[in-house]
Enzyme design. Structure first.
Site, PDB file in Angstrom:
ATOM      1  N   ARG A   1      -1.334  -9.027  12.938  1.00  0.00           N
ATOM      2  CA  ARG A   1      -1.848  -8.156  12.158  1.00  0.00           C
ATOM      3  C   ARG A   1      -2.472  -8.810  10.794  1.00  0.00           C
ATOM      4  O   ARG A   1      -3.497  -8.300  10.440  1.00  0.00           O
ATOM      5  CB  ARG A   1      -0.519  -7.239  11.337  1.00  0.00           C
ATOM      6  CG  ARG A   1      -0.221  -6.167  12.605  1.00  0.00           C
ATOM      7  CD  ARG A   1       1.353  -5.759  12.210  1.00  0.00           C
ATOM      8  NE  ARG A   1       1.290  -5.105  11.028  1.00  0.00           N
ATOM      9  CZ  ARG A   1       2.578  -4.924  10.427  1.00  0.00           C
ATOM     10  NH1 ARG A   1       3.668  -5.512  11.073  1.00  0.00           N
ATOM     11  NH2 ARG A   1       2.800  -4.273   9.352  1.00  0.00           N
TER      12      ARG A   1
ATOM     13  N   LYS B   1       0.875  -1.373  -0.016  1.00  0.00           N
ATOM     14  CA  LYS B   1       0.114   0.137  -0.150  1.00  0.00           C
ATOM     15  C   LYS B   1       0.795   1.267   0.093  1.00  0.00           C
ATOM     16  O   LYS B   1       0.491   2.107  -1.043  1.00  0.00           O
ATOM     17  CB  LYS B   1      -0.838  -0.037   1.194  1.00  0.00           C
ATOM     18  CG  LYS B   1      -1.935  -1.209   1.351  1.00  0.00           C
ATOM     19  CD  LYS B   1      -2.789  -0.913   2.612  1.00  0.00           C
ATOM     20  CE  LYS B   1      -1.727  -1.021   3.982  1.00  0.00           C
ATOM     21  NZ  LYS B   1      -1.139  -2.446   4.388  1.00  0.00           N
TER      22      LYS B   1
ATOM     23  N   ARG C   1      10.270  -0.587  12.914  1.00  0.00           N
ATOM     24  CA  ARG C   1       8.906  -0.624  13.269  1.00  0.00           C
ATOM     25  C   ARG C   1       8.656  -1.831  14.305  1.00  0.00           C
ATOM     26  O   ARG C   1       8.986  -2.986  13.849  1.00  0.00           O
ATOM     27  CB  ARG C   1       8.045  -1.007  12.101  1.00  0.00           C
ATOM     28  CG  ARG C   1       7.331   0.525  11.399  1.00  0.00           C
ATOM     29  CD  ARG C   1       6.512   0.310  10.151  1.00  0.00           C
ATOM     30  NE  ARG C   1       5.488  -0.544  10.438  1.00  0.00           N
ATOM     31  CZ  ARG C   1       4.274  -0.548   9.716  1.00  0.00           C
ATOM     32  NH1 ARG C   1       4.612   0.241   8.707  1.00  0.00           N
ATOM     33  NH2 ARG C   1       3.070  -1.353   9.933  1.00  0.00           N
TER      34      ARG C   1
ATOM     35  N   ARG D   1     -10.527   0.556   7.728  1.00  0.00           N
ATOM     36  CA  ARG D   1      -9.977  -0.898   8.141  1.00  0.00           C
ATOM     37  C   ARG D   1     -11.158  -1.498   8.789  1.00  0.00           C
ATOM     38  O   ARG D   1     -10.739  -2.656   9.225  1.00  0.00           O
ATOM     39  CB  ARG D   1      -8.806  -0.491   9.332  1.00  0.00           C
ATOM     40  CG  ARG D   1      -7.589  -0.964   8.531  1.00  0.00           C
ATOM     41  CD  ARG D   1      -6.356  -0.652   9.569  1.00  0.00           C
ATOM     42  NE  ARG D   1      -5.231  -1.356   9.488  1.00  0.00           N
ATOM     43  CZ  ARG D   1      -4.149  -1.012   8.677  1.00  0.00           C
ATOM     44  NH1 ARG D   1      -4.056   0.025   8.238  1.00  0.00           N
ATOM     45  NH2 ARG D   1      -3.101  -2.013   8.918  1.00  0.00           N
TER      46      ARG D   1
HETATM   47  P1  AP5 Z   1       4.815  -1.570   1.836  1.00  0.00           P
HETATM   48  O1  AP5 Z   1       4.664  -0.656   0.545  1.00  0.00           O
HETATM   49  O2  AP5 Z   1       5.514  -0.944   3.164  1.00  0.00           O
HETATM   50  O3  AP5 Z   1       3.513  -2.407   2.237  1.00  0.00           O
HETATM   51  P2  AP5 Z   1       2.209  -1.685   3.075  1.00  0.00           P
HETATM   52  O4  AP5 Z   1       1.024  -2.555   2.645  1.00  0.00           O
HETATM   53  O5  AP5 Z   1       2.212  -0.483   3.436  1.00  0.00           O
HETATM   54  O6  AP5 Z   1       2.573  -2.464   4.544  1.00  0.00           O
HETATM   55  P3  AP5 Z   1       2.505  -2.052   6.216  1.00  0.00           P
HETATM   56  O7  AP5 Z   1       3.190  -2.994   7.008  1.00  0.00           O
HETATM   57  O8  AP5 Z   1       2.706  -0.468   6.135  1.00  0.00           O
HETATM   58  O9  AP5 Z   1       1.087  -2.198   6.084  1.00  0.00           O
HETATM   59  P4  AP5 Z   1       0.169  -2.311   7.626  1.00  0.00           P
HETATM   60  O10 AP5 Z   1      -1.277  -2.079   7.120  1.00  0.00           O
HETATM   61  O11 AP5 Z   1       0.363  -3.199   8.470  1.00  0.00           O
HETATM   62  O12 AP5 Z   1       0.573  -0.693   8.322  1.00  0.00           O
HETATM   63  P5  AP5 Z   1      -0.204   0.517   8.643  1.00  0.00           P
HETATM   64  O13 AP5 Z   1       0.995   1.400   8.783  1.00  0.00           O
HETATM   65  O14 AP5 Z   1      -1.287   0.930   7.579  1.00  0.00           O
HETATM   66  O15 AP5 Z   1       5.811  -2.727   1.452  1.00  0.00           O
HETATM   67  C1  AP5 Z   1       6.075  -3.974   2.461  1.00  0.00           C
HETATM   68  C2  AP5 Z   1       7.625  -4.227   2.113  1.00  0.00           C
HETATM   69  O16 AP5 Z   1       7.444  -4.858   0.815  1.00  0.00           O
HETATM   70  C3  AP5 Z   1       8.570  -2.875   1.922  1.00  0.00           C
HETATM   71  O17 AP5 Z   1       9.630  -3.420   2.182  1.00  0.00           O
HETATM   72  C4  AP5 Z   1       8.425  -3.028   0.321  1.00  0.00           C
HETATM   73  O18 AP5 Z   1       9.670  -2.269  -0.165  1.00  0.00           O
HETATM   74  C5  AP5 Z   1       8.068  -4.199  -0.179  1.00  0.00           C
HETATM   75  N1  AP5 Z   1       7.290  -4.440  -1.387  1.00  0.00           N
HETATM   76  C6  AP5 Z   1       6.436  -3.629  -1.669  1.00  0.00           C
HETATM   77  N2  AP5 Z   1       5.736  -3.934  -2.938  1.00  0.00           N
HETATM   78  C7  AP5 Z   1       6.627  -5.054  -3.064  1.00  0.00           C
HETATM   79  C8  AP5 Z   1       6.359  -5.870  -4.343  1.00  0.00           C
HETATM   80  N3  AP5 Z   1       5.549  -5.658  -5.405  1.00  0.00           N
HETATM   81  N4  AP5 Z   1       7.436  -6.897  -4.376  1.00  0.00           N
HETATM   82  C9  AP5 Z   1       8.287  -6.981  -3.537  1.00  0.00           C
HETATM   83  N5  AP5 Z   1       8.393  -6.315  -2.461  1.00  0.00           N
HETATM   84  C10 AP5 Z   1       7.626  -5.363  -2.420  1.00  0.00           C
HETATM   85  O19 AP5 Z   1      -0.894   0.396  10.167  1.00  0.00           O
HETATM   86  C11 AP5 Z   1       0.010   0.070  11.091  1.00  0.00           C
HETATM   87  C12 AP5 Z   1      -0.801  -0.238  12.356  1.00  0.00           C
HETATM   88  O20 AP5 Z   1      -1.398   1.058  12.705  1.00  0.00           O
HETATM   89  C13 AP5 Z   1      -1.984  -1.338  12.061  1.00  0.00           C
HETATM   90  O21 AP5 Z   1      -1.551  -2.618  12.707  1.00  0.00           O
HETATM   91  C14 AP5 Z   1      -3.019  -0.666  13.214  1.00  0.00           C
HETATM   92  O22 AP5 Z   1      -2.604  -0.964  14.598  1.00  0.00           O
HETATM   93  C15 AP5 Z   1      -2.654   1.109  12.916  1.00  0.00           C
HETATM   94  N6  AP5 Z   1      -3.741   1.487  12.229  1.00  0.00           N
HETATM   95  C16 AP5 Z   1      -3.325   1.990  10.946  1.00  0.00           C
HETATM   96  N7  AP5 Z   1      -4.550   2.261  10.210  1.00  0.00           N
HETATM   97  C17 AP5 Z   1      -5.558   2.069  11.152  1.00  0.00           C
HETATM   98  C18 AP5 Z   1      -6.837   2.312  10.948  1.00  0.00           C
HETATM   99  N8  AP5 Z   1      -7.421   2.850   9.872  1.00  0.00           N
HETATM  100  N9  AP5 Z   1      -7.852   1.850  12.033  1.00  0.00           N
HETATM  101  C19 AP5 Z   1      -7.241   1.410  13.283  1.00  0.00           C
HETATM  102  N10 AP5 Z   1      -5.912   1.173  13.360  1.00  0.00           N
HETATM  103  C20 AP5 Z   1      -5.085   1.500  12.259  1.00  0.00           C
HETATM  104 MG    MG Z   2       2.451   1.056   5.022  1.00  0.00          MG
END
Ligand code: AP5
Ligand code: MG
Length: 198
Positions: A144, A13, A133, A88
């Site tokens: 997660r 994402k 992280r 979410r």
């Molecule tokens: P990346 O692009 O970072 O993936 P991502 O989907 O953004 O992964 P996240 O770990 O950020 O997702 P998340 O949903 O757990 O975290 P968020 O910050 O939203 O890619 C991941 C890795 O893969 C990178 O190293 C990248 O280089 C690599 N990669 C990417 N694309 C690739 C490809 N095509 N091929 C190979 N490699 C690739 O949320 C964190 C926490 O915040 C949640 O757990 C929750 O506690 C809280 N939170 C956030 N939003 C809410 C909400 N709306 N409501 C309640 N709690 C929330």
């Molecule tokens: Mg992310």
């Protein structure tokens, strides 16, 4: 355009939103980033947020809604935005719909990035070697993934019923994923165009 990205942790994402925000010149709004910034504050709220996100649990809806609505009232989002990791939960999606409807707005498209769990785990474990992280440990990643399956995946049906869901294969290279997203957006733009000429 107002675009939502839904996908399990590690689906790409953040990677894709950064590229698309640059291409479309609209802000990239990540609730994960907002919560991590709030967590860094030495306040009771910061500690409360940390207790959720560091354990891989969702922050409470009311708290996330408060942060997001405040952001959506700023001037730079008037011509659109990318929502990364929001909504979410079904209540978050319903509150977003209400917020938009009250302003005579709607989402243009919801992109669902799909990827199998084994690949997600591998990607995030690799990321943990370069980024700091606290939720990127194998146990918390599994937590997660469970949270995604139980609390977030039901949104796919919700948006499918609204007719604005597009699936994107997240298993390709980042460049191929981005190309697929651009193709989906062209389809959306031309169907919006057809609607407006009816
Ligand atoms: P990346 O692009 O970072 O993936 P991502 O989907 O953004 O992964 P996240 O770990 O950020 O997702 P998340 O949903 O757990 O975290 P968020 O910050 O939203 O890619 C991941 C890795 O893969 C990178 O190293 C990248 O280089 C690599 N990669 C990417 N694309 C690739 C490809 N095509 N091929 C190979 N490699 C690739 O949320 C964190 C926490 O915040 C949640 O757990 C929750 O506690 C809280 N939170 C956030 N939003 C809410 C909400 N709306 N409501 C309640 N709690 C929330
Ligand atoms: Mg992310």
């Amino acid at each position: 355009m107002r675009i939502v990205f839904i996908g399990p942790p590690g689906a790409g994402k953040g990677t894709q939103c950064r590229r698309l925000a640059q291409l479309l010149q609209i802000p990239h709004l990540s609730t994960g980033e907002m919560l991590r910034a709030a967590k860094r504050q030495p306040t009771a709220l910061g500690r409360q947020i940390a207790s959720f996100i560091d354990d891989g649990r969702l922050a409470p809806d009311y708290l996330v809604m408060r942060l997001l609505k405040k952001r959506l009232l700023q001037a730079d989002v008037s011509s659109g935005y990318l929502l990364d990791g929001f909504p979410r939960t079904i209540p978050q999606a319903m509150q977003l719909d209400e917020f938009l409807a009250a302003r005579g707005e709607r989402l243009d498209v919801v992109l669902s990035l799909r990827c199998p769990s084994e690949v997600l785990l591998e990607r995030l474990v690799r990321r943990s070697q370069v980024e700091d992280r606290l939720d990127d440990t194998p146990e918390t990643i599994q937590q997660r993934l469970r949270v995604f399956k139980h609390q977030t995946a039901p949104l796919l049906d919700y948006y499918e019923r609204q007719g604005n869901l597009r699936n994107v294969d997240g298993m390709q290279t980042p460049e191929q994923v981005f190309a697929e997203i651009r193709r989906s957006l062209r389809d959306v733009a031309s169907s919006v165009d057809r609607e407006s000429h009816r």
